[in-house]
Design a protein around this motif. Sequence first.
Motif, PDB file in Angstrom:
ATOM      1  N   GLU A  15      33.819  93.682  63.366  1.00  0.00           N
ATOM      2  CA  GLU A  15      32.397  93.799  63.663  1.00  0.00           C
ATOM      3  C   GLU A  15      31.901  92.554  64.378  1.00  0.00           C
ATOM      4  OE1 GLU A  15      28.126  94.517  61.365  1.00  0.00           O
ATOM      5  OE2 GLU A  15      30.011  94.501  60.233  1.00  0.00           O
ATOM      6  N   ILE A  16      32.356  91.385  63.905  1.00  0.00           N
ATOM      7  CA  ILE A  16      31.987  90.126  64.555  1.00  0.00           C
ATOM      8  C   ILE A  16      32.497  90.106  65.988  1.00  0.00           C
ATOM      9  CG2 ILE A  16      32.452  87.640  64.588  1.00  0.00           C
ATOM     10  CD1 ILE A  16      32.390  87.705  61.537  1.00  0.00           C
ATOM     11  N   PHE A  17      33.728  90.591  66.178  1.00  0.00           N
ATOM     12  CA  PHE A  17      34.339  90.624  67.503  1.00  0.00           C
ATOM     13  C   PHE A  17      33.523  91.518  68.443  1.00  0.00           C
ATOM     14  CE2 PHE A  17      38.048  89.621  70.014  1.00  0.00           C
ATOM     15  CZ  PHE A  17      38.023  90.599  70.998  1.00  0.00           C
ATOM     16  N   ASP A  18      33.103  92.694  67.946  1.00  0.00           N
ATOM     17  CA  ASP A  18      32.328  93.618  68.766  1.00  0.00           C
ATOM     18  C   ASP A  18      30.948  93.054  69.103  1.00  0.00           C
ATOM     19  OD1 ASP A  18      34.362  95.445  68.760  1.00  0.00           O
ATOM     20  OD2 ASP A  18      33.586  96.595  67.055  1.00  0.00           O
ATOM     21  N   ASN A  19      30.331  92.380  68.129  1.00  0.00           N
ATOM     22  CA  ASN A  19      29.003  91.816  68.375  1.00  0.00           C
ATOM     23  C   ASN A  19      29.018  90.733  69.441  1.00  0.00           C
ATOM     24  OD1 ASN A  19      27.850  93.485  66.497  1.00  0.00           O
ATOM     25  ND2 ASN A  19      27.933  91.983  64.825  1.00  0.00           N
ATOM     26  N   ALA A  20      30.187  90.116  69.657  1.00  0.00           N
ATOM     27  CA  ALA A  20      30.281  89.045  70.649  1.00  0.00           C
ATOM     28  C   ALA A  20      30.060  89.549  72.061  1.00  0.00           C
ATOM     29  CB  ALA A  20      31.660  88.376  70.560  1.00  0.00           C
ATOM     30  N   LEU A  21      30.124  90.890  72.254  1.00  0.00           N
ATOM     31  CA  LEU A  21      29.962  91.467  73.584  1.00  0.00           C
ATOM     32  C   LEU A  21      28.587  91.187  74.191  1.00  0.00           C
ATOM     33  CD1 LEU A  21      31.663  94.949  73.023  1.00  0.00           C
ATOM     34  CD2 LEU A  21      32.600  92.982  74.215  1.00  0.00           C
ATOM     35  N   GLU A  22      27.618  90.808  73.394  1.00  0.00           N
ATOM     36  CA  GLU A  22      26.269  90.548  73.892  1.00  0.00           C
ATOM     37  C   GLU A  22      26.218  89.328  74.813  1.00  0.00           C
ATOM     38  OE1 GLU A  22      23.723  88.351  70.741  1.00  0.00           O
ATOM     39  OE2 GLU A  22      25.236  89.450  69.582  1.00  0.00           O
ATOM     40  N   TYR A  23      27.255  88.501  74.823  1.00  0.00           N
ATOM     41  CA  TYR A  23      27.244  87.288  75.638  1.00  0.00           C
ATOM     42  C   TYR A  23      27.917  87.477  77.006  1.00  0.00           C
ATOM     43  CZ  TYR A  23      25.980  85.136  71.211  1.00  0.00           C
ATOM     44  OH  TYR A  23      25.347  84.818  70.048  1.00  0.00           O
ATOM     45  N   LYS A  24      28.604  88.606  77.190  1.00  0.00           N
ATOM     46  CA  LYS A  24      29.368  88.799  78.418  1.00  0.00           C
ATOM     47  C   LYS A  24      28.468  88.889  79.650  1.00  0.00           C
ATOM     48  CE  LYS A  24      31.466  92.725  78.828  1.00  0.00           C
ATOM     49  NZ  LYS A  24      32.470  93.773  78.569  1.00  0.00           N
ATOM     50  N   ALA A 195      27.024  81.275  70.544  1.00  0.00           N
ATOM     51  CA  ALA A 195      28.165  82.151  70.304  1.00  0.00           C
ATOM     52  C   ALA A 195      29.070  81.611  69.198  1.00  0.00           C
ATOM     53  CB  ALA A 195      28.954  82.347  71.593  1.00  0.00           C
ATOM     54  N   PHE A 196      29.375  80.330  69.257  1.00  0.00           N
ATOM     55  CA  PHE A 196      30.294  79.745  68.280  1.00  0.00           C
ATOM     56  C   PHE A 196      29.672  79.639  66.884  1.00  0.00           C
ATOM     57  CE2 PHE A 196      32.667  78.021  72.005  1.00  0.00           C
ATOM     58  CZ  PHE A 196      33.913  78.548  71.659  1.00  0.00           C
ATOM     59  N   LYS A 197      28.339  79.681  66.801  1.00  0.00           N
ATOM     60  CA  LYS A 197      27.692  79.613  65.494  1.00  0.00           C
ATOM     61  C   LYS A 197      27.886  80.892  64.697  1.00  0.00           C
ATOM     62  CE  LYS A 197      23.933  76.299  66.327  1.00  0.00           C
ATOM     63  NZ  LYS A 197      22.460  76.141  66.477  1.00  0.00           N
ATOM     64  N   SER A 198      27.914  82.041  65.386  1.00  0.00           N
ATOM     65  CA  SER A 198      27.911  83.318  64.675  1.00  0.00           C
ATOM     66  C   SER A 198      29.174  84.152  64.853  1.00  0.00           C
ATOM     67  CB  SER A 198      26.705  84.157  65.142  1.00  0.00           C
ATOM     68  OG  SER A 198      26.703  84.271  66.564  1.00  0.00           O
ATOM     69  N   HIS A 199      30.137  83.682  65.652  1.00  0.00           N
ATOM     70  CA  HIS A 199      31.320  84.484  65.918  1.00  0.00           C
ATOM     71  C   HIS A 199      32.573  83.617  65.848  1.00  0.00           C
ATOM     72  CE1 HIS A 199      28.642  87.696  67.189  1.00  0.00           C
ATOM     73  NE2 HIS A 199      28.039  86.836  67.985  1.00  0.00           N
ATOM     74  N   THR A 200      33.699  84.285  65.726  1.00  0.00           N
ATOM     75  CA  THR A 200      34.967  83.569  65.681  1.00  0.00           C
ATOM     76  C   THR A 200      35.313  83.029  67.072  1.00  0.00           C
ATOM     77  OG1 THR A 200      36.248  85.568  66.187  1.00  0.00           O
ATOM     78  CG2 THR A 200      35.803  85.098  63.858  1.00  0.00           C
ATOM     79  N   LYS A 201      36.155  81.997  67.093  1.00  0.00           N
ATOM     80  CA  LYS A 201      36.550  81.409  68.373  1.00  0.00           C
ATOM     81  C   LYS A 201      37.240  82.437  69.263  1.00  0.00           C
ATOM     82  CE  LYS A 201      37.049  76.587  66.953  1.00  0.00           C
ATOM     83  NZ  LYS A 201      37.981  75.420  66.847  1.00  0.00           N
ATOM     84  N   ARG A 202      38.088  83.257  68.642  1.00  0.00           N
ATOM     85  CA  ARG A 202      38.815  84.257  69.421  1.00  0.00           C
ATOM     86  C   ARG A 202      37.851  85.248  70.078  1.00  0.00           C
ATOM     87  NH1 ARG A 202      41.327  89.341  68.483  1.00  0.00           N
ATOM     88  NH2 ARG A 202      40.506  89.380  66.374  1.00  0.00           N
ATOM     89  N   ALA A 203      36.848  85.674  69.332  1.00  0.00           N
ATOM     90  CA  ALA A 203      35.874  86.631  69.861  1.00  0.00           C
ATOM     91  C   ALA A 203      35.069  86.015  71.003  1.00  0.00           C
ATOM     92  CB  ALA A 203      34.937  87.095  68.749  1.00  0.00           C
ATOM     93  N   VAL A 204      34.654  84.762  70.809  1.00  0.00           N
ATOM     94  CA  VAL A 204      33.845  84.074  71.824  1.00  0.00           C
ATOM     95  C   VAL A 204      34.642  83.884  73.111  1.00  0.00           C
ATOM     96  CG1 VAL A 204      32.680  81.918  72.419  1.00  0.00           C
ATOM     97  CG2 VAL A 204      32.373  82.918  70.139  1.00  0.00           C
ATOM     98  N   ILE A 205      35.864  83.381  72.965  1.00  0.00           N
ATOM     99  CA  ILE A 205      36.706  83.147  74.148  1.00  0.00           C
ATOM    100  C   ILE A 205      36.966  84.460  74.883  1.00  0.00           C
ATOM    101  CG2 ILE A 205      38.995  82.437  74.935  1.00  0.00           C
ATOM    102  CD1 ILE A 205      38.981  80.377  72.642  1.00  0.00           C
ATOM    103  N   HIS A 206      37.243  85.509  74.126  1.00  0.00           N
ATOM    104  CA  HIS A 206      37.523  86.810  74.741  1.00  0.00           C
ATOM    105  C   HIS A 206      36.308  87.312  75.523  1.00  0.00           C
ATOM    106  CE1 HIS A 206      39.557  90.685  75.161  1.00  0.00           C
ATOM    107  NE2 HIS A 206      38.382  91.241  74.898  1.00  0.00           N
ATOM    108  N   ASP A 207      35.132  87.210  74.912  1.00  0.00           N
ATOM    109  CA  ASP A 207      33.932  87.752  75.548  1.00  0.00           C
ATOM    110  C   ASP A 207      33.487  86.917  76.743  1.00  0.00           C
ATOM    111  OD1 ASP A 207      32.026  89.898  75.417  1.00  0.00           O
ATOM    112  OD2 ASP A 207      30.535  88.391  74.910  1.00  0.00           O
ATOM    113  N   LEU A 208      33.515  85.592  76.607  1.00  0.00           N
ATOM    114  CA  LEU A 208      33.044  84.725  77.694  1.00  0.00           C
ATOM    115  C   LEU A 208      34.001  84.741  78.874  1.00  0.00           C
ATOM    116  CD1 LEU A 208      31.540  81.670  75.775  1.00  0.00           C
ATOM    117  CD2 LEU A 208      30.407  83.727  76.625  1.00  0.00           C
TER     118      LEU A 208
END
Length: 277
Positions: A15-24, A195-208
């Motif tokens: 869920e955290i990974f999916d939510n990271a999509l808002e930054y793309k 992004a890094f405050k609310s999501h995992t590093k892997r999710a952030v890196i993937h989305d950005l």
Amino acid sequence: MTRTSAKRKRGEEEEIFDNALEYKRPMAFVAFLLVSLLLVMGTFLNPSFMKQTIKTESNTVIISKQINSHFNRLTTIVNGNSDDENLLSDEQALEVADLIIDYKYGFHLIQTSDTALANQIKQVILKSEKTDSSQVATVRKKLRKQKTSATYIVANAFDLATVLLEANLVTIIRLVAVIVIILCIVAIVSIFKEAFKSHTKRAVIHDLTAGLMWTAFWLMLIYGLMALVPIFFDTSVITALDLGYWLEIASGVFLNYVIVGAALYVISAIPWQVTSN
């Protein structure tokens, strides 16, 4: 119980990974704007780069045509015969172009007079060359006879009032570009922090990095199409502000932008792929 907890934890991570999509999307937009402005600042608004660009074999021909179109206008003003034989050499045409580039794209405040530029161009024109035709020699002779009014004739022939306006416009664009670049950097830093405050590093890196891949795609698409303009359209008919000549020269620069986009895509695709699993 342990299995249930593991499933719940894995579900929360997904869920955290999916939510990271808002930054793309914001990342793609801001990065595209930032990269584009940096490229423009380093190329079209860089007098050193532009002077080197016009010295390539293909661009020298374009610049020679542009400068000599103004020189032919000058021959008409001083009652010379305006035809294809009234040509300055490529060396003199490039020398005149360098003066205009320094005036227009150099680092300066608001320009208020084009007299100094007109005098510099006049001195270049008045220099005799071994390749001078009899018509060109006649034009030089008549221009010398104009004495003090020769400066104003040159300014009129080379449309230096417009060059002055463009020089001031470049100053404003450069100032606005610097401000926007600073705002883009601030925006990117804010995106990373949030992004890094609310999501995992892997999710952030993937989305950005996905956002950067979209940035690269738009760089290749938009500037690739702009580079193709002189191929599909006759830019010589665009005489206003010498825009047609500019588009022909700019097409080669836009191809470099496409290369930057391709490189950015490859660089972004590697961490995106690594973090996709």
